[in-house]
Motif scaffolding. Structure first.
Motif, mmCIF file in Angstrom:
data_model
loop_
_atom_site.group_PDB
_atom_site.id
_atom_site.type_symbol
_atom_site.label_atom_id
_atom_site.label_comp_id
_atom_site.label_asym_id
_atom_site.label_seq_id
_atom_site.Cartn_x
_atom_site.Cartn_y
_atom_site.Cartn_z
ATOM 1 N N PRO A 98 32.136 28.120 46.113
ATOM 2 C CA PRO A 98 33.010 27.039 46.594
ATOM 3 C C PRO A 98 34.060 26.700 45.539
ATOM 4 C CG PRO A 98 30.837 26.188 46.008
ATOM 5 C CD PRO A 98 30.746 27.671 45.900
ATOM 6 N N VAL A 99 35.245 26.349 46.002
ATOM 7 C CA VAL A 99 36.338 26.018 45.093
ATOM 8 C C VAL A 99 36.299 24.530 44.771
ATOM 9 C CG1 VAL A 99 38.845 25.999 44.804
ATOM 10 C CG2 VAL A 99 37.745 27.865 46.038
ATOM 11 N N ALA A 100 36.489 24.197 43.503
ATOM 12 C CA ALA A 100 36.640 22.796 43.126
ATOM 13 C C ALA A 100 37.916 22.254 43.764
ATOM 14 C CB ALA A 100 36.698 22.665 41.605
ATOM 15 N N GLN A 101 37.897 21.000 44.163
ATOM 16 C CA GLN A 101 38.989 20.415 44.941
ATOM 17 C C GLN A 101 40.330 20.554 44.228
ATOM 18 O OE1 GLN A 101 38.284 16.390 46.131
ATOM 19 N NE2 GLN A 101 40.052 16.305 47.489
ATOM 20 N N ASP A 102 41.320 21.096 44.960
ATOM 21 C CA ASP A 102 42.706 21.220 44.496
ATOM 22 C C ASP A 102 42.875 22.131 43.279
ATOM 23 O OD1 ASP A 102 43.505 19.427 46.494
ATOM 24 O OD2 ASP A 102 43.138 17.697 45.192
ATOM 25 N N LYS A 103 41.923 23.019 43.040
ATOM 26 C CA LYS A 103 42.022 23.891 41.869
ATOM 27 C C LYS A 103 42.714 25.223 42.173
ATOM 28 C CE LYS A 103 40.171 21.507 38.532
ATOM 29 N NZ LYS A 103 40.934 21.195 37.300
ATOM 30 N N LEU A 104 42.637 25.681 43.418
ATOM 31 C CA LEU A 104 43.316 26.910 43.809
ATOM 32 C C LEU A 104 44.023 26.668 45.142
ATOM 33 C CD1 LEU A 104 40.594 29.607 43.001
ATOM 34 C CD2 LEU A 104 42.763 29.291 41.789
ATOM 35 N N SER A 105 45.178 27.279 45.296
ATOM 36 C CA SER A 105 45.965 27.039 46.504
ATOM 37 C C SER A 105 45.393 27.801 47.699
ATOM 38 C CB SER A 105 47.417 27.469 46.285
ATOM 39 O OG SER A 105 47.520 28.874 46.310
ATOM 40 N N LYS A 106 45.770 27.356 48.895
ATOM 41 C CA LYS A 106 45.357 28.035 50.116
ATOM 42 C C LYS A 106 45.918 29.446 50.186
ATOM 43 C CE LYS A 106 44.787 23.836 52.891
ATOM 44 N NZ LYS A 106 45.238 23.092 54.089
ATOM 45 N N THR A 107 46.997 29.693 49.460
ATOM 46 C CA THR A 107 47.556 31.041 49.404
ATOM 47 C C THR A 107 46.561 32.016 48.797
ATOM 48 O OG1 THR A 107 49.711 30.008 49.029
ATOM 49 C CG2 THR A 107 49.568 32.379 48.672
ATOM 50 N N VAL A 108 45.785 31.542 47.826
ATOM 51 C CA VAL A 108 44.782 32.372 47.154
ATOM 52 C C VAL A 108 43.508 32.461 47.975
ATOM 53 C CG1 VAL A 108 43.322 32.571 45.099
ATOM 54 C CG2 VAL A 108 45.723 31.893 44.870
ATOM 55 N N THR A 109 43.084 31.358 48.562
ATOM 56 C CA THR A 109 41.783 31.303 49.251
ATOM 57 C C THR A 109 41.858 31.704 50.722
ATOM 58 O OG1 THR A 109 42.049 28.990 49.915
ATOM 59 C CG2 THR A 109 41.087 29.411 47.728
ATOM 60 N N GLY A 110 43.073 31.937 51.228
ATOM 61 C CA GLY A 110 43.214 32.203 52.658
ATOM 62 C C GLY A 110 42.957 30.970 53.500
ATOM 63 N N GLY A 111 43.039 29.784 52.878
ATOM 64 C CA GLY A 111 42.803 28.535 53.594
ATOM 65 C C GLY A 111 41.345 28.132 53.650
ATOM 66 N N LEU A 112 40.460 28.899 53.010
ATOM 67 C CA LEU A 112 39.035 28.581 53.001
ATOM 68 C C LEU A 112 38.691 27.634 51.854
ATOM 69 C CD1 LEU A 112 37.689 32.204 53.622
ATOM 70 C CD2 LEU A 112 37.889 30.370 55.309
ATOM 71 N N GLN A 113 37.483 27.102 51.883
ATOM 72 C CA GLN A 113 36.992 26.238 50.797
ATOM 73 C C GLN A 113 36.206 27.054 49.765
ATOM 74 O OE1 GLN A 113 37.926 22.969 50.627
ATOM 75 N NE2 GLN A 113 39.151 23.594 52.411
ATOM 76 N N THR A 114 36.322 28.375 49.854
ATOM 77 C CA THR A 114 35.652 29.270 48.923
ATOM 78 C C THR A 114 36.670 30.193 48.279
ATOM 79 O OG1 THR A 114 35.236 30.873 50.688
ATOM 80 C CG2 THR A 114 33.481 29.277 50.229
ATOM 81 N N ALA A 115 36.261 30.808 47.164
ATOM 82 C CA ALA A 115 37.096 31.819 46.513
ATOM 83 C C ALA A 115 36.198 32.883 45.919
ATOM 84 C CB ALA A 115 37.973 31.192 45.436
ATOM 85 N N ALA A 116 36.760 34.066 45.757
ATOM 86 C CA ALA A 116 36.023 35.206 45.208
ATOM 87 C C ALA A 116 36.436 35.408 43.752
ATOM 88 C CB ALA A 116 36.331 36.455 46.028
ATOM 89 N N PHE A 117 35.445 35.550 42.869
ATOM 90 C CA PHE A 117 35.702 35.678 41.433
ATOM 91 C C PHE A 117 35.096 36.968 40.898
ATOM 92 C CE2 PHE A 117 35.765 31.163 42.371
ATOM 93 C CZ PHE A 117 36.862 30.690 41.662
ATOM 94 N N ARG A 118 35.813 37.579 39.945
ATOM 95 C CA ARG A 118 35.302 38.803 39.341
ATOM 96 C C ARG A 118 35.819 38.938 37.912
ATOM 97 N NH1 ARG A 118 35.191 44.579 38.721
ATOM 98 N NH2 ARG A 118 37.231 45.409 39.306
ATOM 99 N N MET A 119 34.978 39.481 37.030
ATOM 100 C CA MET A 119 35.374 39.823 35.663
ATOM 101 C C MET A 119 35.366 41.347 35.551
ATOM 102 S SD MET A 119 33.638 38.712 32.054
ATOM 103 C CE MET A 119 34.277 39.314 30.475
ATOM 104 N N PRO A 120 36.545 41.971 35.559
ATOM 105 C CA PRO A 120 36.604 43.436 35.569
ATOM 106 C C PRO A 120 36.201 44.038 34.227
ATOM 107 C CG PRO A 120 38.802 42.516 35.372
ATOM 108 C CD PRO A 120 37.885 41.356 35.591
ATOM 109 N N ASP A 121 35.675 45.244 34.281
ATOM 110 C CA ASP A 121 35.231 45.935 33.073
ATOM 111 C C ASP A 121 36.341 46.861 32.588
ATOM 112 O OD1 ASP A 121 33.781 46.910 30.994
ATOM 113 O OD2 ASP A 121 32.386 48.092 32.208
ATOM 114 N N ASN A 122 37.420 46.254 32.107
ATOM 115 C CA ASN A 122 38.530 46.999 31.541
ATOM 116 C C ASN A 122 39.147 46.149 30.434
ATOM 117 O OD1 ASN A 122 41.620 47.612 31.410
ATOM 118 N ND2 ASN A 122 40.694 49.458 32.271
ATOM 119 N N GLN A 123 39.141 46.661 29.229
ATOM 120 C CA GLN A 123 39.570 45.869 28.080
ATOM 121 C C GLN A 123 41.040 45.489 28.130
ATOM 122 O OE1 GLN A 123 37.715 44.411 25.631
ATOM 123 N NE2 GLN A 123 36.094 45.048 27.047
#
Length: 338
Positions: A98-123
């Motif tokens: 779930p996204v903390a309130q007003d921390k990411l725009s709807k452009t990023v979340t697709g208008g959802l109350q969730t977001a996808a996070f990843r830490m890539p393995d590339n230095q």
């Protein structure tokens, strides 16, 4: 717009362009991503435009640490998420929170109350995020619907003139996009299979299920790759499920009088008469190599205007084969040789 090819010595320049709202593709261990400042709605919107991607498809947020996640995500599932991050990050695991309130725009979340996070393995990319000081959105750096890019040259082919730069780091190691795990479901649920399997995740957090949900018209998907046709070259891909069926598949495609190519492991290619094939592509000698090379093969055939059909080797739907067949089925439109 000139698209510059950056190296490890140009990270500061690439970060400067991102800070200015420009788009820069970046390498990961899975595929190349199309980067924009995740806190800049205008830059995120430009990602959709460059890819020709529908704007109701959420964007994965790439971070350089677990701490960066909690600047934007609500802590509801922090305990289980932390176990996953400590075990699999950096690596090919995307976690939906779930996204903390007003921390990411709807452009990023697709208008959802969730977001996808990843830490890539590339230095190089972790350094790029650190230099920028903000997370990056990063869908695959290709024209929407086309095979995902595993080389910087793939990115340039699709997006030159549309983005400011490409941070090049050679071929990606994994070759299939990350496993997407939704922690906001009643049971942690895999929405997109990847190199990390259901069994591996379950060993860390207990019960994990796989989603077989088909996104309906008008429904916003929680993860990329769930809604639209993906990974498709211009030629029609036809999946040959069993090695023993290749002889019959060759007979069939030759009777159509269509030009064709064959994409299979070395063991298959070596025993077939491929004199009538326009081209062939080796998937190596294992499921691991096939998964790593799948998109590269589809891309290579896509550059050949003369190919009308691609006969592609299938796999069992188990372990890594689940992710391999997920991508291959999408590229073929579920078209199997019978």
């Amino acid at each position: 717009m000139e698209t510059k090819m950056f190296t490890k010595n140009d990270i500061a320049q690439a970060a400067k362009l991102l800070a200015e709202g420009q788009l820069v593709a970046f390498p990961t261990e899975t595929v190349y991503g199309l980067g924009a400042d995740a806190t800049n709605p205008q830059a995120a919107a430009a990602v959709y435009q460059a890819k020709g991607r529908p704007s109701d498809n959420p964007l994965i947020v790439h971070v350089n640490s677990a701490n960066m996640v909690w600047q934007y995500a609500a802590p509801t599932y922090q305990n289980v998420a932390t176990k996953l991050m400590q075990t699999f990050w950096p690596g090919p695991l995307t976690i939906i929170l779930p996204v903390a309130q007003d921390k990411l725009s709807k452009t990023v979340t697709g208008g959802l109350q969730t977001a996808a996070f990843r830490m890539p393995d590339n230095q190089l990319t972790l350094q790029l995020i650190t230099q920028l000081g903000k997370p990056l959105v990063g869908p695959s750096a290709n024209t929407s619907g086309k095979p995902s890019p595993t080389l910087p040259e793939h990115v340039y082919h699709d997006l030159h003139g549309k983005i400011a730069g490409i941070l090049a780091d050679g071929p990606t190691r994994v070759g299939l996009e990350s496993t997407v795990l939704d922690l906001t479901s009643s049971v942690p649920t895999i929405l997109r299979p990847g190199a990390l399997t259901q069994e591996q995740l379950a060993q860390v957090i207990g019960t994990v299920q796989s989603s077989h949900h088909k996104v309906q018209a008008g429904e916003i998907p929680k993860a990329p790759g769930m809604k639209y046709k993906h990974y498709a070259p211009k030629a029609q891909v036809v999946i040959v499920d069993h090695p023993n069926d290749f002889e019959a598949a060759l007979t069939w495609v030759q009777q159509t009088t269509k030009t064709f190519a064959v994409m299979a492991t070395d063991a298959i290619l070596q025993k077939l008469d491929l004199s009538q094939a326009t081209a062939t592509f080796s998937l190596g000698d294992s499921l691991e190599s096939a998964s790593h090379l799948l998109f590269a093969g589809l891309r290579q055939f896509d550059l050949n205007e003369d190919i009308e059909y691609i006969l592609a080797q299938g796999s069992d739907d188990q372990d890594l084969g689940i992710a391999y067949m997920n991508r291959l089925n999408k590229s073929a439109g579920n078209n199997h040789f019978k």
